[in-house]
Design a protein around this motif. Structure first.
Motif, PDB file in Angstrom:
ATOM      1  N   TRP A   4       0.844  -1.186   0.000  1.00 47.32           N
ATOM      2  CA  TRP A   4       0.000   0.000   0.000  1.00 47.32           C
ATOM      3  C   TRP A   4       0.883   1.241   0.000  1.00 47.32           C
ATOM      4  N   PRO A   5       0.591   2.245  -0.837  1.00 46.36           N
ATOM      5  CA  PRO A   5       1.476   3.413  -0.943  1.00 46.36           C
ATOM      6  C   PRO A   5       1.506   4.242   0.352  1.00 46.36           C
ATOM      7  N   ALA A  85      -2.988   4.618 -14.258  1.00 47.81           N
ATOM      8  CA  ALA A  85      -2.938   3.735 -13.094  1.00 47.81           C
ATOM      9  C   ALA A  85      -3.854   2.533 -13.287  1.00 47.81           C
ATOM     10  N   VAL A  86      -5.077   2.776 -13.774  1.00 44.75           N
ATOM     11  CA  VAL A  86      -6.014   1.675 -14.008  1.00 44.75           C
ATOM     12  C   VAL A  86      -5.471   0.739 -15.093  1.00 44.75           C
ATOM     13  N   ALA A  87      -4.921   1.312 -16.157  1.00 43.58           N
ATOM     14  CA  ALA A  87      -4.399   0.493 -17.253  1.00 43.58           C
ATOM     15  C   ALA A  87      -3.262  -0.402 -16.770  1.00 43.58           C
ATOM     16  N   GLU A  88      -2.363   0.151 -15.969  1.00 44.51           N
ATOM     17  CA  GLU A  88      -1.248  -0.659 -15.494  1.00 44.51           C
ATOM     18  C   GLU A  88      -1.715  -1.716 -14.494  1.00 44.51           C
ATOM     19  N   MET A  89      -2.722  -1.401 -13.719  1.00 42.30           N
ATOM     20  CA  MET A  89      -3.320  -2.413 -12.848  1.00 42.30           C
ATOM     21  C   MET A  89      -3.908  -3.547 -13.690  1.00 42.30           C
ATOM     22  N   VAL A 166      -7.607  -2.742  -5.673  1.00 43.14           N
ATOM     23  CA  VAL A 166      -7.420  -1.363  -5.238  1.00 43.14           C
ATOM     24  C   VAL A 166      -6.021  -1.147  -4.689  1.00 43.14           C
ATOM     25  N   CYS A 167      -5.403  -2.189  -4.142  1.00 43.77           N
ATOM     26  CA  CYS A 167      -4.030  -2.050  -3.648  1.00 43.77           C
ATOM     27  C   CYS A 167      -3.069  -1.750  -4.796  1.00 43.77           C
ATOM     28  N   ALA A 171      -1.197   1.956  -5.674  1.00 41.69           N
ATOM     29  CA  ALA A 171       0.255   2.047  -5.851  1.00 41.69           C
ATOM     30  C   ALA A 171       0.610   2.681  -7.190  1.00 41.69           C
ATOM     31  N   ARG A 172      -0.083   2.287  -8.247  1.00 40.25           N
ATOM     32  CA  ARG A 172       0.212   2.850  -9.566  1.00 40.25           C
ATOM     33  C   ARG A 172      -0.233   4.309  -9.648  1.00 40.25           C
TER      34      ARG A 172
END
Length: 243
Positions: A4-5, A85-89, A166-167, A171-172
């Motif tokens: 978690w960031p 961030a969503v794309a990399e997740m 979501v974790c 982070a991303r």
């Protein structure tokens, strides 16, 4: 396992009207953030232009409450930060799929909508706040829809739980938010364009009072869409795109 960031809070709910509405309430009570808010179920989720957003059981409904120090005029750029961030997740959980971003605030998997993003802001105790609402189809997905949809369950043998999702997402986002804060939009813009769906292809842009067609040439330094209409470049600040 993704950590978690640091510096980001998280609060989980079994049910909310919407995570963005909860972010607004917390901001008006003085919550400073950054705080991730999730809900296993939303009873009044919303998409762009006030549309109903049915999260569906087992999907991710999350909002990030922020107090950005950047000028209001550039806060819309955070939709591109969130999309990356969503794309990399999604890439992490569906590595064999083609994951792209779609202007202005969607994420696609194999050409179908996987996730949507909604930014809302306002004034409250402590000044300006921003809520970045994110919905990701992990299991069920809406159908039929004007723009075809999909979910991670269609793309992966073991789709992630909302908690796991979501974790990685947090982070991303923390990474790209730091890039945006320290390097500006140019770096974010380049990364977004590298994942952009429909770039260089014919598109239809639905605006509030008309529909335009042309070639998707990219986005400008502010994030506006660049549409080539028979050699004339039109800048579009808000609308919906169809391939």
């Amino acid at each position: 396992m993704t950590s978690w960031p640091q510096g980001y809070g998280k609060v989980q709910h079994l049910e909310l009207d919407s995570t963005n509405a909860q972010a607004r309430r917390l901001a008006q009570q003085g919550e400073a953030g950054p705080l991730w808010i999730t809900a296993a179920r939303q009873t009044a989720g919303r998409g762009r232009r006030g549309r109903v957003w049915d999260t569906g059981q087992g999907n991710l409904a999350a909002s990030l409450l922020l107090r950005p120090t950047a000028p209001d005029a550039v806060l819309g750029q955070l939709s591109f930060v969130a999309a990356l961030a969503v794309a990399e997740m999604a890439v992490q959980f569906a590595p064999n799929s083609v994951i792209q971003v779609k202007w202005p605030n969607d994420v696609l998997a194999n050409g179908k909508k996987l996730a949507g993003i909604l930014l809302e802001s306002g004034q409250g105790v402590g000044g300006r706040w921003l809520a970045i609402g994110i919905g990701v189809n992990l299991a069920p997905f809406p159908q039929p829809t004007e723009f075809p949809a999909t979910s991670l369950a269609q793309l992966s043998l073991a789709p992630p739980s909302p908690d796991t999702c979501v974790c990685v997402l947090a982070a991303r986002f923390a990474h790209w938010y730091d890039v945006w804060m320290n390097q500006g939009f140019q770096t974010v813009r380049a990364a977004w364009l590298a994942r952009a769906g429909g770039l260089g292809a014919a598109i239809r842009a639905r605006l509030p009072h008309e529909t335009r067609t042309g070639i998707f040439e990219g986005i400008d330094a502010s994030g506006a869409l660049l549409l080539n209409e028979q050699g004339q470049i039109r800048t579009i600040a808000a609308g919906e795109v169809f391939f």
